[in-house]
Design a protein around this motif. Structure first.
Motif, PDB file in Angstrom:
ATOM      1  N   THR A   1       1.051  -1.273   0.113  1.00  0.00           N
ATOM      2  CA  THR A   1       0.007   0.074   0.052  1.00  0.00           C
ATOM      3  C   THR A   1       0.824   1.212   0.037  1.00  0.00           C
ATOM      4  OG1 THR A   1      -0.157  -0.022   2.438  1.00  0.00           O
ATOM      5  CG2 THR A   1      -1.909  -1.046   1.313  1.00  0.00           C
TER       6      THR A   1
ATOM      7  N   ILE B   1      -6.390   0.626   0.822  1.00  0.00           N
ATOM      8  CA  ILE B   1      -6.253  -0.091   1.864  1.00  0.00           C
ATOM      9  C   ILE B   1      -7.178  -1.217   1.459  1.00  0.00           C
ATOM     10  CG2 ILE B   1      -6.453  -0.609   4.409  1.00  0.00           C
ATOM     11  CD1 ILE B   1      -5.523   2.127   4.516  1.00  0.00           C
TER      12      ILE B   1
ATOM     13  N   GLN C   1      -6.207  -5.332   0.811  1.00  0.00           N
ATOM     14  CA  GLN C   1      -6.514  -6.163   1.411  1.00  0.00           C
ATOM     15  C   GLN C   1      -7.812  -7.273   0.711  1.00  0.00           C
ATOM     16  OE1 GLN C   1      -9.016  -5.194   4.901  1.00  0.00           O
ATOM     17  NE2 GLN C   1      -8.974  -6.966   5.906  1.00  0.00           N
ATOM     18  N   LYS C   2      -8.368  -6.771  -0.119  1.00  0.00           N
ATOM     19  CA  LYS C   2      -9.322  -7.676  -1.129  1.00  0.00           C
ATOM     20  C   LYS C   2      -8.340  -8.492  -1.783  1.00  0.00           C
ATOM     21  CE  LYS C   2     -13.123  -7.916  -4.520  1.00  0.00           C
ATOM     22  NZ  LYS C   2     -13.962  -6.940  -5.268  1.00  0.00           N
TER      23      LYS C   2
ATOM     24  N   GLU D   1      -6.330 -11.244   0.176  1.00  0.00           N
ATOM     25  CA  GLU D   1      -7.330 -12.208   0.738  1.00  0.00           C
ATOM     26  C   GLU D   1      -7.387 -13.061  -0.730  1.00  0.00           C
ATOM     27  OE1 GLU D   1     -10.525 -10.187   2.047  1.00  0.00           O
ATOM     28  OE2 GLU D   1      -9.688  -9.806   4.193  1.00  0.00           O
TER      29      GLU D   1
ATOM     30  N   PRO E   1      -4.199 -12.378   6.240  1.00  0.00           N
ATOM     31  CA  PRO E   1      -3.161 -11.148   6.082  1.00  0.00           C
ATOM     32  C   PRO E   1      -2.637 -10.423   7.360  1.00  0.00           C
ATOM     33  CG  PRO E   1      -5.331 -11.185   4.590  1.00  0.00           C
ATOM     34  CD  PRO E   1      -5.427 -12.343   5.642  1.00  0.00           C
TER      35      PRO E   1
ATOM     36  N   ARG F   1      -1.175  -6.876   8.734  1.00  0.00           N
ATOM     37  CA  ARG F   1      -1.291  -5.597   8.206  1.00  0.00           C
ATOM     38  C   ARG F   1      -0.055  -4.897   8.843  1.00  0.00           C
ATOM     39  NH1 ARG F   1      -4.273  -0.669   7.398  1.00  0.00           N
ATOM     40  NH2 ARG F   1      -2.755   0.631   6.426  1.00  0.00           N
TER      41      ARG F   1
ATOM     42  N   PHE G   1       0.045  -5.524   3.329  1.00  0.00           N
ATOM     43  CA  PHE G   1      -0.472  -6.732   3.769  1.00  0.00           C
ATOM     44  C   PHE G   1       0.448  -7.953   3.486  1.00  0.00           C
ATOM     45  CE2 PHE G   1      -4.336  -4.070   3.463  1.00  0.00           C
ATOM     46  CZ  PHE G   1      -4.988  -4.164   4.675  1.00  0.00           C
TER      47      PHE G   1
END
Length: 474
Positions: free
Chosen positions: A194, A203, A207-208, A211, A270, A272, A277
């Motif tokens: 990021t 963010i 994250q998507k 995952e 994940p 952070r 991530f």
């Protein structure tokens, strides 16, 4: 713990294996007798440029390494982005090193060439032949190796005064030292980055993505290493995200406790962190047999000390140390310079010889310098509590670890972990602060165009001009 298990190995030039060096690609000397095609710019990096030909050679070297395993590489556009990012980061480090006056002498280079040959079980002639078969000239190889030496020295300089390990940290680690010293963990990671000051949308997107990558691995649609090559934003993506074998004290506390509970092959995350991530995989684990005896590293070394005291301020001491370092670079014998110029009366009469010392015998800064050098290599001047020091590492050995030696080993591994974290953070900051303009294959910038500034609108007061020539405002 043997040296082959320790984190120091990747940072020693003697541990650089051939494929790593074949990745980098310095500018080749051109044959001016033959007309050369116009070489476009692949990226502008501050005041420097990376040419399209350099990028293409680096990509070709990667493809050579993956011969027969091409399906493990990411799509062409992703591979190009990964390779270009590595070249950009290398240019930024070399620029910082130049600004700091850090160079690599011919002696440094020859020693490193010999080291790479030995690590690959070759002599120099065999190494030259191997490099030629892989499509690189030996001159390019030497230029790339020189860059590696310079960036290693930059890392050594970075460590000065930045990495401190408190006695409390050592005490806490020593409480579990027996277990920590016997356990080894082979780790790999995937980073979905990021940007600095990322927006909530950025963010959420990262994250998507992470995952989704984890889901691919868990379903068995892709191995962790293949997912790292294809999706990771980490500099070691093309190595499958491999982090090597590490002791527990060398693993960041954020997931160290979880690692001990994992099974081989398991993935956590994940997680952070400041750069994005992470997914972390435990590739394998091992425990030393009981009674096998722990080992710690000792170094045979020489030093030259220039004291900072009432008679010599810091600037004058630094200037003197730089002058002595220049003499050493010019070929002067270390022991002779130490005997003539060192301010350490105890070692001066022995040509600066310190004998065999542990990593923390003379403090963290000194130990970090020793650990990052190769046998026979000399450091640049660095600052300690006593003044400015130049150290030469002569040899390395492993000895049985008593309590004090084990404490020194724990201190060293904590320091290495901290250095790795700080170094990576510094690289991210340096990259974020740099002006980087990447170009497409036609040489056009890929940077988003700046929004046009609306032209200033001037209000014009309409007037009515009468036939008589007089004006009347509405």
């Amino acid at each position: 713990m043997t040296s082959s298990h320790r984190l120091c190995a990747p940072y020693s030039l003697l541990a650089i294996v051939l494929p790593v060096l074949l990745f980098t690609s310095g500018a080749q000397a051109q044959d001016y007798a033959t007309p050369q095609p116009v070489d476009r710019i692949a990226a502008v990096v501050n005041e420097d440029v990376i040419l399209r030909s350099e990028l293409e050679r680096a990509i070709a070297n990667i493809r050579t390494q993956y011969a027969g395993r091409e399906n493990q590489l990411p799509p062409a556009d992703v591979l190009q982005r990964q390779v270009l990012e590595r070249l950009i980061l290398m240019r930024l480090q070399l620029a910082r090193a130049t600004d700091a006056g850090i160079t690599a002498s011919d002696e440094d280079l020859e020693r490193a060439v010999q080291g790479v040959a030995q690590q690959n079980n070759m002599n120099v002639d065999q190494l030259r032949e191997r490099i030629g078969k892989d499509g690189m000239s030996f001159a390019d190889f030497r230029n790339n190796l020189r860059d590696e030496i310079i960036t290693q020295k930059l890392r050594q300089s970075f460590a000065q005064g930045r990495i401190n390990v408190s006695e409390g940290e050592v005490d806490a680690a020593m409480a579990n030292a027996s277990a920590a010293a016997s356990q080894q963990f082979h780790l790999a990671h995937i980073l979905i980055g990021t940007p600095e000051a990322a927006t909530p949308e950025q963010i959420a997107t990262a994250q998507k993505k992470v995952e989704g990558v984890k889901n691919l691995v868990e379903k068995g649609e892709m191995t962790f290493a293949a997912a790292a090559v294809r999706y990771s934003d980490s500099p070691n993506a093309l190595e499958g995200g491999d982090l090597g074998w590490r002791g527990l004290n060398e693993i960041p506390p954020a997931f160290a406790s979880a690692i001990t509970q994992m099974k081989d092959g398991q993935v956590i995350g994940p997680i952070r962190g400041p750069s994005g991530f992470q997914l972390v995989q435990l590739v394998g684990s091992r425990t030393q047999a009981a009674g096998s005896g722990e080992k710690v590293t000792q170094y045979s070394a020489r030093q030259i000390l220039v004291k900072v005291d009432d008679k010599t301020d810091d600037a004058a001491a630094k200037a003197k140390a730089d002058t002595l370092a220049a003499r050493l670079t010019g070929g002067a014998e270390f022991a002779k310079v130490a005997a003539e110029s060192s301010d350490d009366a105890t070692t001066r009469r022995r040509g600066g010889d310190l004998g065999w010392v542990g990593a923390d015998t003379y403090g963290t800064a000194f130990g970090m310098q020793l650990a990052s050098l190769s046998d026979g290599q000399t450091s640049a001047p660095f600052k300690t509590d006593a003044g400015w020091v130049i150290v030469q590492r002569i040899g390395t050995r492993e000895i049985a670890a008593g309590d004090e030696n084990l404490r020194a080993q724990v201190r060293e591994t904590i320091g290495r972990r901290k250095l790795e974290e700080e170094w990576n953070r510094w690289l991210r900051e340096m990259r974020g602060e740099a002006y980087v303009d990447t170009r497409d294959e036609q040489g056009k910038s890929t940077r988003p165009a700046l929004p046009e500034t609306p032209k200033e609108q001037h209000k014009v007061t309409p007037v009515d001009v009468h036939p008589e020539g007089t004006r009347r405002e509405f």
